[in-house]
Design a protein around this motif. Structure first.
Motif, PDB file in Angstrom:
ATOM      1  N   TYR A 151       7.276   8.799  -2.323  1.00  0.00           N
ATOM      2  CA  TYR A 151       8.161   9.857  -2.802  1.00  0.00           C
ATOM      3  C   TYR A 151       8.595   9.639  -4.250  1.00  0.00           C
ATOM      4  O   TYR A 151       9.436  10.380  -4.751  1.00  0.00           O
ATOM      5  N   ASP A 152       8.001   8.656  -4.920  1.00  0.00           N
ATOM      6  CA  ASP A 152       8.374   8.325  -6.305  1.00  0.00           C
ATOM      7  C   ASP A 152       9.883   8.150  -6.420  1.00  0.00           C
ATOM      8  O   ASP A 152      10.529   8.667  -7.344  1.00  0.00           O
ATOM      9  N   GLY A 153      10.438   7.411  -5.477  1.00  0.00           N
ATOM     10  CA  GLY A 153      11.877   7.197  -5.452  1.00  0.00           C
ATOM     11  C   GLY A 153      12.252   5.839  -5.985  1.00  0.00           C
ATOM     12  O   GLY A 153      11.546   5.240  -6.801  1.00  0.00           O
ATOM     13  N   THR A 154      13.381   5.343  -5.539  1.00  0.00           N
ATOM     14  CA  THR A 154      13.874   4.019  -5.912  1.00  0.00           C
ATOM     15  C   THR A 154      14.551   3.404  -4.696  1.00  0.00           C
ATOM     16  O   THR A 154      14.848   4.103  -3.715  1.00  0.00           O
ATOM     17  N   ALA A 155      14.826   2.124  -4.789  1.00  0.00           N
ATOM     18  CA  ALA A 155      15.570   1.468  -3.708  1.00  0.00           C
ATOM     19  C   ALA A 155      16.946   2.116  -3.536  1.00  0.00           C
ATOM     20  O   ALA A 155      17.451   2.238  -2.411  1.00  0.00           O
TER      21      ALA A 155
ATOM     22  N   SER B  82      15.079  -1.344 -10.524  1.00  0.00           N
ATOM     23  CA  SER B  82      14.763  -0.103 -11.241  1.00  0.00           C
ATOM     24  C   SER B  82      13.378   0.453 -10.972  1.00  0.00           C
ATOM     25  O   SER B  82      13.016   1.480 -11.539  1.00  0.00           O
ATOM     26  N   GLN B  83      12.600  -0.223 -10.146  1.00  0.00           N
ATOM     27  CA  GLN B  83      11.229   0.230  -9.942  1.00  0.00           C
ATOM     28  C   GLN B  83      11.149   1.583  -9.252  1.00  0.00           C
ATOM     29  O   GLN B  83      11.958   1.902  -8.387  1.00  0.00           O
ATOM     30  N   VAL B  84      10.127   2.348  -9.619  1.00  0.00           N
ATOM     31  CA  VAL B  84       9.787   3.564  -8.877  1.00  0.00           C
ATOM     32  C   VAL B  84       8.912   3.133  -7.712  1.00  0.00           C
ATOM     33  O   VAL B  84       7.873   2.502  -7.899  1.00  0.00           O
ATOM     34  N   THR B  85       9.357   3.436  -6.508  1.00  0.00           N
ATOM     35  CA  THR B  85       8.674   2.960  -5.319  1.00  0.00           C
ATOM     36  C   THR B  85       8.475   4.093  -4.319  1.00  0.00           C
ATOM     37  O   THR B  85       9.105   5.142  -4.417  1.00  0.00           O
ATOM     38  N   SER B  86       7.601   3.857  -3.378  1.00  0.00           N
ATOM     39  CA  SER B  86       7.320   4.733  -2.229  1.00  0.00           C
ATOM     40  C   SER B  86       6.481   5.940  -2.621  1.00  0.00           C
ATOM     41  O   SER B  86       6.358   6.297  -3.791  1.00  0.00           O
TER      42      SER B  86
ATOM     43  N   ASP C 257      20.440   8.300 -11.675  1.00  0.00           N
ATOM     44  CA  ASP C 257      20.079   9.712 -11.606  1.00  0.00           C
ATOM     45  C   ASP C 257      18.574   9.951 -11.559  1.00  0.00           C
ATOM     46  O   ASP C 257      18.105  11.030 -11.921  1.00  0.00           O
ATOM     47  N   HIS C 258      17.830   8.948 -11.112  1.00  0.00           N
ATOM     48  CA  HIS C 258      16.391   9.139 -10.954  1.00  0.00           C
ATOM     49  C   HIS C 258      16.127  10.293  -9.990  1.00  0.00           C
ATOM     50  O   HIS C 258      16.774  10.401  -8.943  1.00  0.00           O
ATOM     51  N   VAL C 259      15.170  11.145 -10.320  1.00  0.00           N
ATOM     52  CA  VAL C 259      14.808  12.289  -9.478  1.00  0.00           C
ATOM     53  C   VAL C 259      13.451  12.009  -8.848  1.00  0.00           C
ATOM     54  O   VAL C 259      12.464  11.783  -9.557  1.00  0.00           O
ATOM     55  N   ASN C 260      13.380  12.007  -7.511  1.00  0.00           N
ATOM     56  CA  ASN C 260      12.107  11.726  -6.842  1.00  0.00           C
ATOM     57  C   ASN C 260      11.249  12.983  -6.753  1.00  0.00           C
ATOM     58  O   ASN C 260      11.624  14.055  -7.254  1.00  0.00           O
TER      59      ASN C 260
ATOM     60  N   ASN D  33       0.792  -1.225   0.000  1.00  0.00           N
ATOM     61  CA  ASN D  33       0.000   0.000   0.000  1.00  0.00           C
ATOM     62  C   ASN D  33       0.827   1.278   0.000  1.00  0.00           C
ATOM     63  O   ASN D  33       0.391   2.304  -0.527  1.00  0.00           O
ATOM     64  N   ASP D  34       2.005   1.259   0.605  1.00  0.00           N
ATOM     65  CA  ASP D  34       2.884   2.435   0.596  1.00  0.00           C
ATOM     66  C   ASP D  34       3.843   2.413  -0.589  1.00  0.00           C
ATOM     67  O   ASP D  34       4.783   3.200  -0.639  1.00  0.00           O
ATOM     68  N   ARG D  35       3.581   1.488  -1.525  1.00  0.00           N
ATOM     69  CA  ARG D  35       4.317   1.386  -2.788  1.00  0.00           C
ATOM     70  C   ARG D  35       5.770   0.968  -2.586  1.00  0.00           C
ATOM     71  O   ARG D  35       6.661   1.399  -3.304  1.00  0.00           O
ATOM     72  N   TYR D  36       5.987   0.092  -1.619  1.00  0.00           N
ATOM     73  CA  TYR D  36       7.303  -0.521  -1.460  1.00  0.00           C
ATOM     74  C   TYR D  36       7.285  -1.925  -2.048  1.00  0.00           C
ATOM     75  O   TYR D  36       6.317  -2.665  -1.880  1.00  0.00           O
ATOM     76  N   ASP D  37       8.377  -2.282  -2.716  1.00  0.00           N
ATOM     77  CA  ASP D  37       8.552  -3.648  -3.185  1.00  0.00           C
ATOM     78  C   ASP D  37       9.543  -4.358  -2.277  1.00  0.00           C
ATOM     79  O   ASP D  37      10.130  -3.751  -1.373  1.00  0.00           O
ATOM     80  N   ALA D  38       9.749  -5.637  -2.518  1.00  0.00           N
ATOM     81  CA  ALA D  38      10.639  -6.417  -1.654  1.00  0.00           C
ATOM     82  C   ALA D  38      12.079  -5.912  -1.731  1.00  0.00           C
ATOM     83  O   ALA D  38      12.807  -5.924  -0.726  1.00  0.00           O
TER      84      ALA D  38
END
Length: 238
Positions: free
Chosen positions: A144-148, A138-142, A172-175, A109-114
């Motif tokens: 905050y539209d971030g990454t692991a 590479s997934q966009v998670t959380s 260089d992903h920008v959250n 629900n909080d958009r976290y993956d394993a």
């Protein structure tokens, strides 16, 4: 003018401190009551076995007639059995679930993956297992539209950062806070050895040091403002 500048600087630092707390605590692991409830709900029997690392029970459930339904089941926080196993560091369970076809990149629900769960926990062994099984770095998670990678850089989990870089995580992903992994390692880091190692790993991998925060400040300028001399020196090198 100097007192005004100092006041604004302190206000900015206060905002960063306020932001860092929810980011660090945004991930919700199953609490004791939730874990106890898994065993009492037939739909969540796989969650129970995965969280305990009971491989015999997992094998029985995954070979049974309800396997497909159990693999899709979610608890009240949207966690599947893989999320539960990742929180518990149950690598044997993770391997069984992956072989059975569970969604390795599913979000709760909080958009976290394993992968992000393992990254935030600084659990290098579990992360290594997940990546070897084909989970994405590479997934966009959380929220905050971030990454692991951003989450690990924020926390100074340098070993995790190196694993994710090797797995081709986007450097260089920008959250949605307008921060990259390199920026977060500075603005939410402590400037100590592990954050220094994190910055070094990101720079060695080619992370862009010219990307700025919303105020147009580079990682170098942010390190200078915080007095992180070792990180400043790394960022200043051509």
């Amino acid at each position: 003018m100097k007192p005004v500048r100092d006041t604004l600087r302190l206000a900015g630092l206060g905002l960063l401190v306020a932001l860092s707390a929810p980011i660090a605590s945004a991930q919700v692991a199953p609490d004791a009551a939730t874990v106890a409830g898994y065993a009492r709900q037939s739909a969540l029997r796989l969650h129970d076995a995965a969280g305990r690392g009971d491989l015999a029970a997992l094998d029985a459930l995954l070979s049974g007639p309800d396997a497909a339904t159990l693999l899709k089941a979610r608890d009240g926080h949207g966690r599947n059995a893989l999320h539960v196993a990742a929180h518990a560091g149950q690598r044997g369970a993770i391997e069984r679930l992956a072989r059975a076809g569970i969604g390795l990149d599913a979000l709760e629900n909080d958009r976290y993956d394993a992968v992000t769960i393992a990254a935030v926990a600084d659990d290098e062994a579990t992360l290594r297992t997940l990546l070897a099984l084909g989970a994405s770095a590479s997934q966009v998670t959380s929220r905050y539209d971030g990454t692991a990678l951003i989450a690990a850089a924020h926390l100074g989990h340098d070993g995790v950062v190196r694993q994710l870089i090797a797995a081709k995580a986007p450097l260089d992903h920008v959250n949605n806070l307008h921060w990259t992994a390199l920026i977060e390692a500075v603005v939410l880091g402590q400037g100590g050895p592990r954050h220094q190692a994190t910055v070094r790993a990101l720079l060695d991998a080619g992370a862009r040091r010219d990307l700025t925060d919303r105020e147009g400040r580079t990682p170098l300028q942010l390190a200078q403002a915080r007095g992180y001399r070792e990180i400043e020196a790394m960022l200043a090198r051509p």
